[in-house]
Design an enzyme around this catalytic site. Structure first.
Site, PDB file in Angstrom:
ATOM      1  N   ASP A 190      -4.682 -39.722   2.036  1.00  0.00           N
ATOM      2  CA  ASP A 190      -3.496 -39.739   1.176  1.00  0.00           C
ATOM      3  C   ASP A 190      -3.088 -38.306   0.854  1.00  0.00           C
ATOM      4  O   ASP A 190      -3.714 -37.360   1.343  1.00  0.00           O
ATOM      5  CB  ASP A 190      -3.747 -40.563  -0.104  1.00  0.00           C
ATOM      6  CG  ASP A 190      -2.486 -41.340  -0.503  1.00  0.00           C
ATOM      7  OD1 ASP A 190      -1.452 -40.688  -0.753  1.00  0.00           O
ATOM      8  OD2 ASP A 190      -2.531 -42.581  -0.564  1.00  0.00           O
ATOM      9  N   HIS A 239       2.642 -40.413   2.416  1.00  0.00           N
ATOM     10  CA  HIS A 239       1.292 -40.191   1.896  1.00  0.00           C
ATOM     11  C   HIS A 239       0.464 -39.320   2.836  1.00  0.00           C
ATOM     12  O   HIS A 239      -0.723 -39.574   3.049  1.00  0.00           O
ATOM     13  CB  HIS A 239       0.588 -41.535   1.638  1.00  0.00           C
ATOM     14  CG  HIS A 239       1.142 -42.277   0.450  1.00  0.00           C
ATOM     15  ND1 HIS A 239       0.846 -41.916  -0.853  1.00  0.00           N
ATOM     16  CD2 HIS A 239       1.969 -43.344   0.371  1.00  0.00           C
ATOM     17  CE1 HIS A 239       1.475 -42.751  -1.692  1.00  0.00           C
ATOM     18  NE2 HIS A 239       2.171 -43.622  -0.966  1.00  0.00           N
ATOM     19  N   GLU A 281       5.803 -46.498   0.512  1.00  0.00           N
ATOM     20  CA  GLU A 281       6.272 -45.352  -0.272  1.00  0.00           C
ATOM     21  C   GLU A 281       6.508 -44.094   0.571  1.00  0.00           C
ATOM     22  O   GLU A 281       5.875 -43.065   0.345  1.00  0.00           O
ATOM     23  CB  GLU A 281       5.255 -45.044  -1.376  1.00  0.00           C
ATOM     24  CG  GLU A 281       5.080 -46.203  -2.337  1.00  0.00           C
ATOM     25  CD  GLU A 281       4.019 -45.947  -3.408  1.00  0.00           C
ATOM     26  OE1 GLU A 281       4.247 -46.364  -4.554  1.00  0.00           O
ATOM     27  OE2 GLU A 281       2.965 -45.356  -3.100  1.00  0.00           O
TER      28      GLU A 281
END
Ligand code: ACM
Ligand code: ZN
Length: 548
Positions: free
Chosen positions: A191, A261, A325
């Site tokens: 991440d 990410h 995301e």
């Protein structure tokens, strides 16, 4: 009814204690049998067939569990010894994870279609024993239990990027899964805040990407702790953990979250980002706008090369490629990304922007790569924005709507909505007395109430292959706190994953859970104790546990 099968009280004479099949998750079919109980004594052996290595391993687990409860480790014997706990394979059992557990005065028999089934049988037996029976004989009522899981995929997710947990902790996490009849560890390995897995072709990923210079304090307070932080797993360690999990019938599904990410990877290889950097391994929480450049072929090859090593290491059918995301702000301004959009003939439409379709391009390309190696992808539900890759399994996290839609499109779905299954959220409203957590509220009663197929027409319900809870670790820096956030909510999850017909009687579940926590106590888990407060408030009599 359960009380009639087995009680908690010590038998007269004080030497025997009673077993209780009302455990967690509750077996799907428990039939009380007439006849005398079986008395489990220190001399009771575990019986297996000669030369069956799987069964011998399972027998050793069982012997260890019995020793933990009674202080005496039973012998493991092969051949036709008389009384004992017999472990066998039985191809007549339909479900490949199903088992039959029968108890009569002459012995206990646990049979499964596969070693996995026998393993779940010994978990039930283990949990049916009193947690503390030091030096006692255990009276197990005559019974016939037929049991099999509702869902094939019973998962728990673990983020080791935001905070890193060494392999001994990951093994303890796997033990916790096995205790709750779960069979998937979704391992979130990369991440923005840290890359945690050695990739031979890209050594900077762990030399640079695994370390951040400091960490923000609290919820992006603007203040930092000034302490370098990081860690990663070598490929040898990864193989060790995979083997440990496989021994316990847990499959590890690795996640390489892409194309968003990825800031830690960009810190290591800035040329893979749209702006070229420089980037740092992120020191705060949130969703970074710095994502992999979708217009750069080198970046696409990077992702494929990483996935190639991941596929080489992990034997799982599924590889999780993230997809959640991914802000599009860099792509909007990037000449390479815009060129890719042109080249691929991508156009925006009423539903989606060109950049959202560009994300579909990346995911579809990764899916083709993963499928070329004989595996399948799982992605978070954002992979439905644009065009869903043809064979993708959708992990529905922003509620269940994405999962419901994907099931109706005949895609496999794993339900893991924030509303019920985000275990990084608070479990009590009394936040003052809780460790800092993500700003959400998922008490155990809410977890227990979740029904994974709600809102899905019957013909599509079969596409719901499983259920999972997620643990993001921005605010979780110790393994003790991991346990606190998982337990006992994980027990409610286990009921959802395992039981075919739940009446969803929360109080009945709590009664079993109180007893189950005695095993948590013995195993030394740091579990949350709110269930005892709740019971006290509602006037129920519980155990003599101190509500710490
Ligand atoms: C997620 O919680 N971002 C999948
Ligand atoms: Zn770009």
């Amino acid at each position: 009814m359960l009380a009639a099968i087995a009680g908690l009280t010590a038998c007269s004479g004080g030497q025997k204690v009673q077993g209780d099949y009302g455990t967690v998750p509750l077996p799907n079919e428990i039939k009380k049998q007439n006849g005398a109980p079986f008395i489990l004594k220190p001399s009771t052996p575990v019986l297996i067939e000669e030369g069956d290595a799987d069964m011998e391993r399972i027998a050793r687990y069982l012997a260890g569990y019995i020793k933990d409860a009674t202080g005496k480790e039973p012998q493991i014997k092969s051949g036709d010894s008389d009384k004992g706990i017999r472990l066998t394979l039985d191809s007549d059992i339909e479900s490949n994870e199903g088992y039959r557990l029968t108890v009569d005065e002459n012995g206990i028999e646990i049979s499964g279609a596969t070693p996995a089934g026998v393993f779940y049988g010994i978990q039930t037996l283990r949990k049916s024993l009193p947690a503390k029976a030091e030096g006692r004989q255990i009276e197990l009522p005559a019974v016939s239990i037929d049991d099999a899981p509702r869902f094939a995929y019973r998962g728990l997710h673990f983020d080791v990027s935001r905070h890193f947990f060494p392999i001994d902790s990951v093994k303890r996490f796997i033990d916790m899964l096995a205790l709750h009849n779960m069979n998937v560890l979704h391992w979130h390995l990369t991440d923005d805040q840290g890359w945690r897995i050695e990739i031979k072709k890209y050594p900077e990923l762990t030399r640079t990407g695994a370390w951040r210079k400091e960490t923000v304090i609290g919820r992006n307070s603007g203040e930092y702790d000034g302490k370098p932080y990081g860690g990663f797993y070598t490929q040898d360690q990864i193989r060790e953990v995979i083997a440990y999990a496989a021994d316990r019938f847990v499959t590890i599904i690795p996640e390489i979250d892409l194309p968003g990410h990825q800031q830690a990877a960009l810190a290591a290889y800035p040329e893979l980002g749209c702006t070229g950097g420089p980037y740092e391994v992120w020191t705060q929480w949130g969703v970074s706008e710095n994502v992999i450049c979708a217009g750069n072929d080198k970046a696409m090859e990077f992702l494929e090369n990483v996935l190639a090593e991941i596929i080489e290491l992990f034997p799982s059918e599924y590889i999780h490629i993230g997809g959640d995301e991914c802000p599009k702000i860099r792509w909007e301004a990037c000449p390479k990304c815009q060129a890719r959009i042109k080249e691929e003939g991508i156009r925006s439409d009423r539903n989606h922007t060109a950049e959202q379709y560009l994300q579909s391009y990346v995911v579809a390309r990764m899916e083709r790569f993963v499928e070329s190696k004989g595996r399948h992808i799982i992605g978070w539900d954002e992979i439905m924005e644009g065009k869903l890759a043809p064979n993708a399994t959708v992990m529905s996290w922003r509620g269940t709507a994405g999962g419901i839609k994907a099931a109706q499109m005949r895609h496999n779905v794993i339900m893991t909505p924030t509303s019920h299954l985000y275990f990084d959220y608070y479990q009590s409203e009394d936040r003052e007395h809780e460790p800092l957590a993500f700003d959400g509220y998922v008490p155990i009663e809410k977890v227990y109430s979740f029904e994974p197929t709600d809102g899905i027409p019957e013909e599509f319900q079969k596409y719901i292959i499983g259920v999972q809870a997620n643990l993001w670790t921005e605010y979780i820096s110790t393994f003790s706190q991991v346990e606190y956030m998982e337990m006992p909510r994980i027990s409610a999850l286990a009921e959802i994953q395992w039981r075919t017909e739940r009446k969803k009687d929360y109080n009945e579940f709590l009664t079993r859970l109180y007893r189950f926590t005695e095993l948590y106590d013995r195993l030394g888990y740091n579990y949350a104790k709110h269930i005892f407060h709740t019971a006290a408030q509602s006037g129920q009599t519980v155990t003599d546990k101190d509500p710490a």
